[in-house]
Design an enzyme around this catalytic site. Structure first.
Site, PDB file in Angstrom:
ATOM      1  CG  LEU A   1      24.930  57.760  17.782  1.00 15.62           C
ATOM      2  CD1 LEU A   1      24.725  56.622  16.574  1.00 15.62           C
ATOM      3  CD2 LEU A   1      23.509  57.800  18.065  1.00 15.62           C
TER       4      LEU A   1
ATOM      5  N   GLY B   1      32.180  56.381  17.935  1.00 15.32           N
ATOM      6  CA  GLY B   1      33.662  56.720  18.178  1.00 15.32           C
ATOM      7  C   GLY B   1      34.632  55.722  17.657  1.00 15.32           C
TER       8      GLY B   1
ATOM      9  CG  ASP C   1      38.089  52.031  25.321  1.00 16.55           C
ATOM     10  OD1 ASP C   1      37.046  51.228  25.042  1.00 16.55           O
ATOM     11  OD2 ASP C   1      37.918  52.920  25.997  1.00 16.55           O
TER      12      ASP C   1
ATOM     13  CG  ASN D   1      34.742  50.161  29.968  1.00 14.58           C
ATOM     14  OD1 ASN D   1      34.287  51.021  29.466  1.00 14.58           O
ATOM     15  ND2 ASN D   1      34.124  49.814  30.974  1.00 14.58           N
TER      16      ASN D   1
ATOM     17  CG  LEU E   1      22.125  53.028  19.349  1.00 14.59           C
ATOM     18  CD1 LEU E   1      22.678  51.880  18.771  1.00 14.59           C
ATOM     19  CD2 LEU E   1      21.384  53.911  18.069  1.00 14.59           C
TER      20      LEU E   1
ATOM     21  CE  LYS F   1      23.077  50.842  29.054  1.00 12.34           C
ATOM     22  NZ  LYS F   1      21.863  51.687  29.178  1.00 12.34           N
TER      23      LYS F   1
ATOM     24  CG  LEU G   1      26.245  47.911  21.366  1.00 12.82           C
ATOM     25  CD1 LEU G   1      24.975  48.028  20.714  1.00 12.82           C
ATOM     26  CD2 LEU G   1      26.047  46.323  21.783  1.00 12.82           C
TER      27      LEU G   1
END
Length: 317
Positions: A198, A218, A222, A224, A244, A256, A258
């Site tokens: 996912l 995962g 981090d 991003n 999702l 987006k 999460l």
């Protein structure tokens, strides 16, 4: 020659050495104590003043300690009474939740869907982020334990900083139930064709959950810094990947991506409701500013879950 008749000298009373007799209460005469008896009584009193034996001293010491600890014993009894009172109250509160709680537990049906948190990114995180990931995993575990349809929960590649932090701050993790915590990589435990990673970077969008599959999240906090790393990993390993259907139902003010526990809880909610929109809005925190797609940003039209993350920036790819 006259005869002289001897004259009798008057009798001098001799001192009576005997103590006078004293009548008792019944009128009977009782001899009083003699000096010898008085001396013997005095010697008895002297014997009473002799030093106590070791046994007597120990007995007196115990008595003294018992007296000194009286307040402590009273306090302990009070604490026990309060503890019993709280236990009774807790039990009463539990019963007051009513038949709904009992019905909920009876209706729990475990899902065959496998949900994996991939912990192989340990070396990409600083300790602060590892601690955030630990909290997210704790949340996943707690939510799965009380879910209507709990999933088959896996932690894979468990070790390094994460394991050390759990050992230090959450020693009870070794007793967690209904979870497989493994040092192996998920590819060693699950067949390749069953795996679906996912990731928000996947071009494939889920429409349904296949409960025969094993979905991988995962385990990376981090901020991003490693954009797209989970998608690249799935492509390199040649396993399935998907995101999702968030964009089909929700408009968000933020990105987006999460947090691990959000993805986990959304899947649990979907297994219960079988409705993606309901699942998203029952989980997404208010800070995400999510509204139903196509609707104005009006909180009255749809209510968010009201959940807030402890770690506002702890998002996972």
């Amino acid at each position: 020659m006259s005869s002289e008749t001897p004259t009798e000298s008057p009798e001098v009373p001799t001192e009576n050495t005997m103590s006078p007799e004293i009548p008792d209460a019944e009128g009977k005469v009782q001899p009083s104590e003699s000096p010898v008896e008085r001396r013997e009584a005095g010697s008895d009193k002297e014997e009473c003043l002799e030093p106590m034996s070791k046994r007597q001293r120990k007995k007196l010491l115990k008595q003294k300690q018992w007296e000194e600890q009286k307040d402590l014993r009273r306090q302990k009894r009070k604490e026990k009474r309060q503890k019993r009172k709280l236990e009774r109250q807790s039990k009463l509160d539990s019963n007051n939740e009513g038949n709904d709680r009992k019905r909920t537990r009876r209706e729990v049906v475990p899902s065959t869907l496998r949900l994996i948190v991939d912990c192989s990114f340990d070396d990409l995180m600083v300790l602060k982020d590892v601690k955030k990931l630990h909290k997210q995993i704790q949340r996943c575990y707690a939510e799965n334990r009380k879910a209507f349809h709990p999933v088959q929960f896996y932690l894979t590649s468990h070790g390094g900083q994460l394991k050390s932090n759990m050992n230090e701050n959450d020693k009870g993790w070794v007793n967690w139930k209904d979870i497989q915590i493994r040092t192996e990589h998920y590819s060693e435990l699950i067949k390749k064709e069953d795996l679906v990673y996912l990731t928000s970077d996947s071009p494939d969008v889920l429409s349904e959950l296949d409960e025969k599959k094993a979905y991988v999240i995962g385990g990376l906090v981090d901020h991003n810094h490693h954009k797209g790393i989970t998608y690249k990993k799935a492509v390199e390993q040649g396993i399935g990947h998907a995101q999702l259907p968030l964009g089909n139902f929700v408009k968000m003010n933020s990105r987006k991506v999460l947090a691990v526990n959000h993805v986990f809880e959304i899947i649990l909610a979907y297994l219960e409701k079988r409705d993606w929109k309901e699942a998203f809005f029952s989980v997404l925190p208010q800070r995400k500013g999510a509204v139903p797609l196509g609707e104005a940003n009006d909180s009255s039209k749809h209510t968010l879950s009201g959940k807030e993350d402890e770690d506002d920036d702890s998002d996972s790819n």
